[in-house]
Design a protein around this motif. Structure first.
Motif, PDB file in Angstrom:
ATOM      1  N   GLU A 196       1.071  -1.219  -0.043  1.00  0.00           N
ATOM      2  CA  GLU A 196      -0.065   0.223   0.141  1.00  0.00           C
ATOM      3  C   GLU A 196       0.772   1.137  -0.170  1.00  0.00           C
ATOM      4  OE1 GLU A 196      -2.875  -0.071   3.077  1.00  0.00           O
ATOM      5  OE2 GLU A 196      -3.868  -1.642   2.235  1.00  0.00           O
ATOM      6  N   ASP A 197       2.051   1.174   0.542  1.00  0.00           N
ATOM      7  CA  ASP A 197       2.976   2.413   0.574  1.00  0.00           C
ATOM      8  C   ASP A 197       3.568   2.436  -0.686  1.00  0.00           C
ATOM      9  OD1 ASP A 197       4.670   0.312   0.878  1.00  0.00           O
ATOM     10  OD2 ASP A 197       5.309   1.003   2.946  1.00  0.00           O
ATOM     11  N   GLY A 198       3.412   1.559  -1.579  1.00  0.00           N
ATOM     12  CA  GLY A 198       4.293   1.678  -2.964  1.00  0.00           C
ATOM     13  C   GLY A 198       5.529   0.782  -2.939  1.00  0.00           C
ATOM     14  N   ARG A 199       5.816   0.282  -2.003  1.00  0.00           N
ATOM     15  CA  ARG A 199       7.162  -0.510  -2.182  1.00  0.00           C
ATOM     16  C   ARG A 199       6.870  -1.857  -2.708  1.00  0.00           C
ATOM     17  NH1 ARG A 199      10.006   0.337   4.027  1.00  0.00           N
ATOM     18  NH2 ARG A 199       9.873   2.488   3.955  1.00  0.00           N
ATOM     19  N   SER A 200       8.052  -2.318  -3.456  1.00  0.00           N
ATOM     20  CA  SER A 200       7.869  -3.454  -4.222  1.00  0.00           C
ATOM     21  C   SER A 200       7.790  -4.718  -3.161  1.00  0.00           C
ATOM     22  CB  SER A 200       9.169  -3.778  -5.115  1.00  0.00           C
ATOM     23  OG  SER A 200       9.327  -5.053  -5.613  1.00  0.00           O
ATOM     24  N   LYS A 201       7.048  -5.785  -3.569  1.00  0.00           N
ATOM     25  CA  LYS A 201       7.067  -7.008  -2.793  1.00  0.00           C
ATOM     26  C   LYS A 201       7.958  -8.106  -3.031  1.00  0.00           C
ATOM     27  CE  LYS A 201       1.995  -6.629  -1.491  1.00  0.00           C
ATOM     28  NZ  LYS A 201       0.772  -7.197  -1.556  1.00  0.00           N
ATOM     29  N   GLY A 202       8.853  -7.584  -4.097  1.00  0.00           N
ATOM     30  CA  GLY A 202       9.883  -8.574  -4.673  1.00  0.00           C
ATOM     31  C   GLY A 202       9.362  -9.543  -5.766  1.00  0.00           C
ATOM     32  N   CYS A 203       8.101  -9.570  -6.216  1.00  0.00           N
ATOM     33  CA  CYS A 203       7.405 -10.428  -7.023  1.00  0.00           C
ATOM     34  C   CYS A 203       6.636  -9.762  -8.015  1.00  0.00           C
ATOM     35  CB  CYS A 203       6.807 -11.503  -6.507  1.00  0.00           C
ATOM     36  SG  CYS A 203       5.316 -10.903  -5.683  1.00  0.00           S
ATOM     37  N   GLY A 204       6.512 -10.542  -9.125  1.00  0.00           N
ATOM     38  CA  GLY A 204       5.463  -9.847 -10.327  1.00  0.00           C
ATOM     39  C   GLY A 204       5.366 -10.964 -11.403  1.00  0.00           C
ATOM     40  N   PHE A 205       4.736 -10.404 -12.369  1.00  0.00           N
ATOM     41  CA  PHE A 205       4.404 -11.191 -13.563  1.00  0.00           C
ATOM     42  C   PHE A 205       4.501 -10.535 -14.665  1.00  0.00           C
ATOM     43  CE2 PHE A 205       0.451  -9.021 -12.541  1.00  0.00           C
ATOM     44  CZ  PHE A 205      -0.182  -8.941 -13.977  1.00  0.00           C
ATOM     45  N   VAL A 206       4.574 -11.269 -15.817  1.00  0.00           N
ATOM     46  CA  VAL A 206       4.665 -10.550 -17.253  1.00  0.00           C
ATOM     47  C   VAL A 206       3.618 -11.655 -18.114  1.00  0.00           C
ATOM     48  CG1 VAL A 206       5.758 -10.397 -19.237  1.00  0.00           C
ATOM     49  CG2 VAL A 206       7.119  -9.961 -17.195  1.00  0.00           C
ATOM     50  N   GLN A 207       2.712 -11.281 -18.826  1.00  0.00           N
ATOM     51  CA  GLN A 207       2.019 -11.819 -19.660  1.00  0.00           C
ATOM     52  C   GLN A 207       2.244 -11.474 -21.168  1.00  0.00           C
ATOM     53  OE1 GLN A 207      -2.158 -10.737 -19.844  1.00  0.00           O
ATOM     54  NE2 GLN A 207      -2.639 -12.556 -20.963  1.00  0.00           N
ATOM     55  N   PHE A 208       2.684 -12.644 -21.795  1.00  0.00           N
ATOM     56  CA  PHE A 208       3.209 -12.818 -23.317  1.00  0.00           C
ATOM     57  C   PHE A 208       2.009 -12.865 -24.101  1.00  0.00           C
ATOM     58  CE2 PHE A 208       7.181 -13.215 -21.109  1.00  0.00           C
ATOM     59  CZ  PHE A 208       8.124 -12.343 -21.975  1.00  0.00           C
ATOM     60  N   GLU A 209       2.040 -12.531 -25.329  1.00  0.00           N
ATOM     61  CA  GLU A 209       1.183 -12.790 -26.497  1.00  0.00           C
ATOM     62  C   GLU A 209       1.052 -14.233 -26.654  1.00  0.00           C
ATOM     63  OE1 GLU A 209      -0.575 -10.596 -30.152  1.00  0.00           O
ATOM     64  OE2 GLU A 209       1.728 -10.816 -30.160  1.00  0.00           O
ATOM     65  N   THR A 210       2.161 -14.941 -26.658  1.00  0.00           N
ATOM     66  CA  THR A 210       2.360 -16.281 -27.011  1.00  0.00           C
ATOM     67  C   THR A 210       3.238 -17.190 -25.953  1.00  0.00           C
ATOM     68  OG1 THR A 210       4.638 -16.135 -28.126  1.00  0.00           O
ATOM     69  CG2 THR A 210       2.593 -15.630 -29.389  1.00  0.00           C
ATOM     70  N   GLU A 211       2.713 -18.448 -25.995  1.00  0.00           N
ATOM     71  CA  GLU A 211       3.546 -19.491 -24.903  1.00  0.00           C
ATOM     72  C   GLU A 211       4.971 -19.457 -25.201  1.00  0.00           C
ATOM     73  OE1 GLU A 211       2.921 -21.082 -22.333  1.00  0.00           O
ATOM     74  OE2 GLU A 211       0.825 -20.583 -22.030  1.00  0.00           O
ATOM     75  N   ASP A 212       5.472 -19.388 -26.552  1.00  0.00           N
ATOM     76  CA  ASP A 212       6.605 -19.569 -27.146  1.00  0.00           C
ATOM     77  C   ASP A 212       7.628 -18.422 -26.441  1.00  0.00           C
ATOM     78  OD1 ASP A 212       6.064 -21.697 -28.481  1.00  0.00           O
ATOM     79  OD2 ASP A 212       6.142 -20.655 -30.364  1.00  0.00           O
ATOM     80  N   SER A 213       7.081 -17.233 -26.339  1.00  0.00           N
ATOM     81  CA  SER A 213       7.677 -16.119 -25.646  1.00  0.00           C
ATOM     82  C   SER A 213       8.072 -16.528 -24.211  1.00  0.00           C
ATOM     83  CB  SER A 213       6.971 -14.996 -25.830  1.00  0.00           C
ATOM     84  OG  SER A 213       7.063 -14.371 -27.255  1.00  0.00           O
ATOM     85  N   ALA A 214       6.993 -16.853 -23.589  1.00  0.00           N
ATOM     86  CA  ALA A 214       6.781 -17.160 -22.097  1.00  0.00           C
ATOM     87  C   ALA A 214       7.956 -18.338 -21.738  1.00  0.00           C
ATOM     88  CB  ALA A 214       5.501 -17.564 -21.429  1.00  0.00           C
ATOM     89  N   SER A 215       8.036 -19.374 -22.647  1.00  0.00           N
ATOM     90  CA  SER A 215       8.726 -20.515 -22.474  1.00  0.00           C
ATOM     91  C   SER A 215      10.318 -19.755 -22.610  1.00  0.00           C
ATOM     92  CB  SER A 215       8.674 -21.522 -23.356  1.00  0.00           C
ATOM     93  OG  SER A 215       7.468 -22.178 -23.224  1.00  0.00           O
ATOM     94  N   ALA A 216      10.532 -19.078 -23.570  1.00  0.00           N
ATOM     95  CA  ALA A 216      11.974 -18.679 -23.971  1.00  0.00           C
ATOM     96  C   ALA A 216      12.429 -17.789 -22.761  1.00  0.00           C
ATOM     97  CB  ALA A 216      11.822 -17.911 -25.165  1.00  0.00           C
ATOM     98  N   ALA A 217      11.477 -16.907 -22.173  1.00  0.00           N
ATOM     99  CA  ALA A 217      11.892 -16.192 -20.983  1.00  0.00           C
ATOM    100  C   ALA A 217      12.306 -17.058 -19.966  1.00  0.00           C
ATOM    101  CB  ALA A 217      10.868 -15.028 -20.726  1.00  0.00           C
ATOM    102  N   ILE A 218      11.474 -18.115 -19.428  1.00  0.00           N
ATOM    103  CA  ILE A 218      11.676 -18.890 -18.399  1.00  0.00           C
ATOM    104  C   ILE A 218      13.134 -19.683 -18.744  1.00  0.00           C
ATOM    105  CG2 ILE A 218      11.148 -21.185 -17.152  1.00  0.00           C
ATOM    106  CD1 ILE A 218       8.051 -20.145 -17.784  1.00  0.00           C
TER     107      ILE A 218
END
Length: 266
Positions: free
Chosen positions: A125-147
């Motif tokens: 709530e105070d704007g500080r990072s919780k140390g985690c996040g997510f990215v949504q790609f358009e394709t599964e291939d992009s997600a797999s390559a990033a991982i």
């Protein structure tokens, strides 16, 4: 296409605020903050229209993750509701992020793997990072390559985890129990719209057309869904205390039921 979607707006942002935020961008034609038709309350998202596709594309580069009334906004090409329902989410979940990495920096790190539909670092709530996040790609291939390339790599002096999220980490569908029977779909939509854009919403009816006392909401953005759970679960709406949680698949519910039955038998 020369229209952009602007999400994560502060509830107090007006059309004039949105216009002033984008006036620096060349080719600005019109803006609109979307509001509930009955109450006039902001739905916390809107649209910005430009005279040409190139102007809109430049505006994404300049304004995505910028701050408006203290909140970082998301600026992207709009997606039709039918496209969202048909698409298979290609999410990547990231843990152990350095506190200095915000949503803009996270998108910069992952953009080389493909087109990013949304990107978010979870903050308190105070704007500080919780140390985690997510990215949504358009394709599964992009997600797999990033991982494959970034999992267990060092970013900002910390080794990060990059992988497929579990259902409990990334979800957009919520199930609501113990709804007051007088709560209408319009009332429920008004309440849930405070947290982000809604793709679909409904309250099942009995054979007489009355509410069954439960409902479902499908958000466009998983971060909005998670915030809705945190804020609405065990809160009062009407005369009853709500139970709000991630909507489980039928196979998951069966698994839980079998597990409970086994415990009782044992």
């Amino acid at each position: 296409m020369a229209k952009l979607y602007v999400g994560d707006l502060h509830a107090d942002v007006t059309n004039l605020d949105l216009f002033n935020a984008f006036i620096e961008c060349e080719g600005l034609e019109a803006v609109l903050v979307c509001r509930d038709s009955s109450t006039g309350r902001s739905l916390c998202y809107g649209y910005v229209k430009f005279y040409h596709h190139d102007y809109a594309e430049r505006a994404i580069e300049v304004k995505n993750h910028s701050t408006l009334k203290g909140k970082a906004i998301r600026v992207s090409w709009p997606r039709r509701d039918s496209d969202v329902r048909r698409s298979k989410p290609a999410y990547v979940f990231i843990k152990n992020l350095n506190d200095t990495i915000d949503s803009a920096k996270l998108e910069e790190i992952f953009q080389k793997f493909g087109n990013i539909l949304s990107c978010k670092v979870a903050v308190s709530e105070d704007g500080r990072s919780k140390g985690c996040g997510f990215v949504q790609f358009e394709t599964e291939d992009s997600a797999s390559a990033a991982i494959e390339e970034l999992n267990e790599s060092e970013v900002g002096g910390k080794q990060i985890y990059v992988g497929k999220p579990s259902p409990d980490e990334i979800y957009t569908n919520l199930f609501i129990k113990n709804l007051d029977l007088d709560i209408s779909e319009e009332h429920l939509r008004e309440k849930c719209s405070e947290f982000g854009k809604i793709i679909s919403l409904g309250i099942p009816k009995d054979k007489n057309g009355g509410s069954k006392g439960s409902g479902y909401v499908n958000f466009e953005n998983p971060d909005d869904a998670r915030r809705a759970v945190e804020a609405m679960n065990e809160s009062k709406l009407g005369c009853k205390i709500l139970h709000v949680a991630r909507a489980q698949q039928k196979t998951e519910r069966k698994g839980v039921t079998r597990g409970q039955a086994s415990s009782i038998t044992a």
